[in-house]
Design a protein around this motif. Structure first.
Motif, short mmCIF file in Angstrom:
data_model
loop_
_atom_site.label_atom_id
_atom_site.label_comp_id
_atom_site.label_asym_id
_atom_site.label_seq_id
_atom_site.Cartn_x
_atom_site.Cartn_y
_atom_site.Cartn_z
N GLY A 134 -11.44 21.03 76.01
CA GLY A 134 -10.60 22.02 75.35
C GLY A 134 -10.23 21.57 73.95
N ARG A 135 -9.96 20.30 73.81
CA ARG A 135 -9.66 19.74 72.50
C ARG A 135 -10.87 19.86 71.56
NH1 ARG A 135 -7.46 18.07 67.82
NH2 ARG A 135 -7.47 15.83 67.44
N LEU A 150 -13.77 22.42 66.94
CA LEU A 150 -14.82 23.30 66.41
C LEU A 150 -14.21 24.49 65.68
CD1 LEU A 150 -17.62 24.52 66.04
CD2 LEU A 150 -17.52 25.28 68.44
N ASP A 151 -13.20 25.09 66.26
CA ASP A 151 -12.52 26.23 65.64
C ASP A 151 -11.93 25.83 64.29
OD1 ASP A 151 -11.15 28.55 65.03
OD2 ASP A 151 -9.91 28.54 66.84
N TRP A 168 -22.45 21.58 74.12
CA TRP A 168 -22.38 22.33 72.86
C TRP A 168 -20.97 22.31 72.28
CZ3 TRP A 168 -26.85 22.70 70.88
CH2 TRP A 168 -27.99 22.97 71.67
N TYR A 169 -19.93 22.31 73.14
CA TYR A 169 -18.57 22.13 72.64
C TYR A 169 -18.52 20.87 71.77
CZ TYR A 169 -16.06 25.21 76.08
OH TYR A 169 -15.56 26.24 76.82
N ARG A 170 -19.02 19.79 72.35
CA ARG A 170 -18.94 18.48 71.69
C ARG A 170 -19.85 18.41 70.47
NH1 ARG A 170 -20.85 12.65 74.25
NH2 ARG A 170 -19.04 11.45 73.53
N ARG A 171 -21.09 18.81 70.63
CA ARG A 171 -22.06 18.69 69.55
C ARG A 171 -21.62 19.46 68.31
NH1 ARG A 171 -24.64 17.73 66.01
NH2 ARG A 171 -23.20 16.00 66.27
N LEU A 172 -21.12 20.68 68.52
CA LEU A 172 -20.74 21.49 67.37
C LEU A 172 -19.41 21.06 66.78
CD1 LEU A 172 -21.94 25.06 68.35
CD2 LEU A 172 -23.09 23.33 66.97
N ALA A 173 -18.52 20.48 67.58
CA ALA A 173 -17.28 19.93 67.02
C ALA A 173 -17.61 18.83 66.02
CB ALA A 173 -16.40 19.38 68.14
#
Length: 256
Positions: A10-11, A16-17, A119-124
């Protein structure tokens, strides 16, 4: 070795946002031809275009039903600004990822991590590294910081995904054989180089005894060093300098 992120997923979605928005706002009005320091050949405009393309590639991948995509919008349309191109891609990928639990299965390019969390992690981290690039390129702009938890997760990703998996895919062989300990904050990793390949893993304090070399700095410093955004001499070295140089140069190959 585990593929699970050190940071909460979630973090990472929040990162990413925030980082995508900050990247876009940092690029507003800046000369796209400005060179990016510590990233030879990259420009501010090329960096923004690259990230906007990556966002769209991931959406295309997730919509492709398990097939790696070959077609997506890789540059702004006629009349579309770089900033708008980035923001549209950023919103699309955020919407797609937020609709899925990070533990839900999906295809990725890392066999060990086949969930949306990859993808959460990679794009962050993609967004964070390139936000720093844009801010460093834009004359007179203050470069924002990185949370320690995010930096440590990025160190882990650089070593386990890029140094281990990506170099394995490339089939890289090594002229130096041994182990380098990577020390950042209270976290430790060991990067191993052999004639047949590379690997890295999270290590306990007792595991680093007997390594051939070590590099030490704060979490943010290590994050930037592993990504080549700080020169090789900006960490505290110990032991065999050839092994440290090999680690740094192999990561340049892996991440470019």
């Amino acid at each position: 070795m585990t593929a699970r992120a050190l940071a909460d997923y979630g973090r990472l979605l929040e990162v990413l946002d925030a980082e995508g928005e900050l990247l876009a706002s940092s690029a507003r009005g800046a000369d796209p031809g400005l060179a990016v320091p510590n990233a030879p050949g990259m420009t501010l405009g090329g960096t923004v275009r690259h990230v906007g393309s990556v966002y769209r590639m991931v959406v295309a991948w997730l919509h492709a039903g398990g097939r790696r995509p070959t077609r997506w919008q890789r540059a702004p349309e006629d009349g579309e600004s770089l900033e708008d191109y980035l923001r549209t891609g950023h919103r699309a990928v955020l919407t797609e990822l937020a609709a899925h639990d990070p533990e839900e299965g999906c295809t990725t390019w890392w066999p060990l991590h086949q969930t949306y969390g990859f993808w959460y992690r990679r794009l962050a981290h993609e967004s964070t590294v390139h936000r720093i690039d844009v801010q460093q390129a834009a004359a007179g702009m203050t470069v924002g910081g990185i949370g320690a938890d995010v930096a440590l997760d990025g160190v882990d990703e650089a070593l386990t995904l890029w140094f281990t998996h990506r170099l394995g895919v490339l089939g890289v062989t090594n002229s130096w054989h041994g182990q380098v300990a990577v020390l950042a904050g209270r976290r430790r990793w060991i990067a191993s180089m052999t004639a047949t390949g590379t690997s890295a893993w999270r290590a306990g304090e007792d595991e680093i005894d007997g390594v051939d070399a070590s590099v030490t700095t704060d979490p943010t410093g290590m994050y930037l060093w592993l990504w080549g955004r700080r020169p090789i001499r900006t960490v505290t070295p110990a032991g065999d300098r050839a092994g440290i140089a090999q680690l740094w140069h192999l990561l340049r190959l892996a991440t470019h």
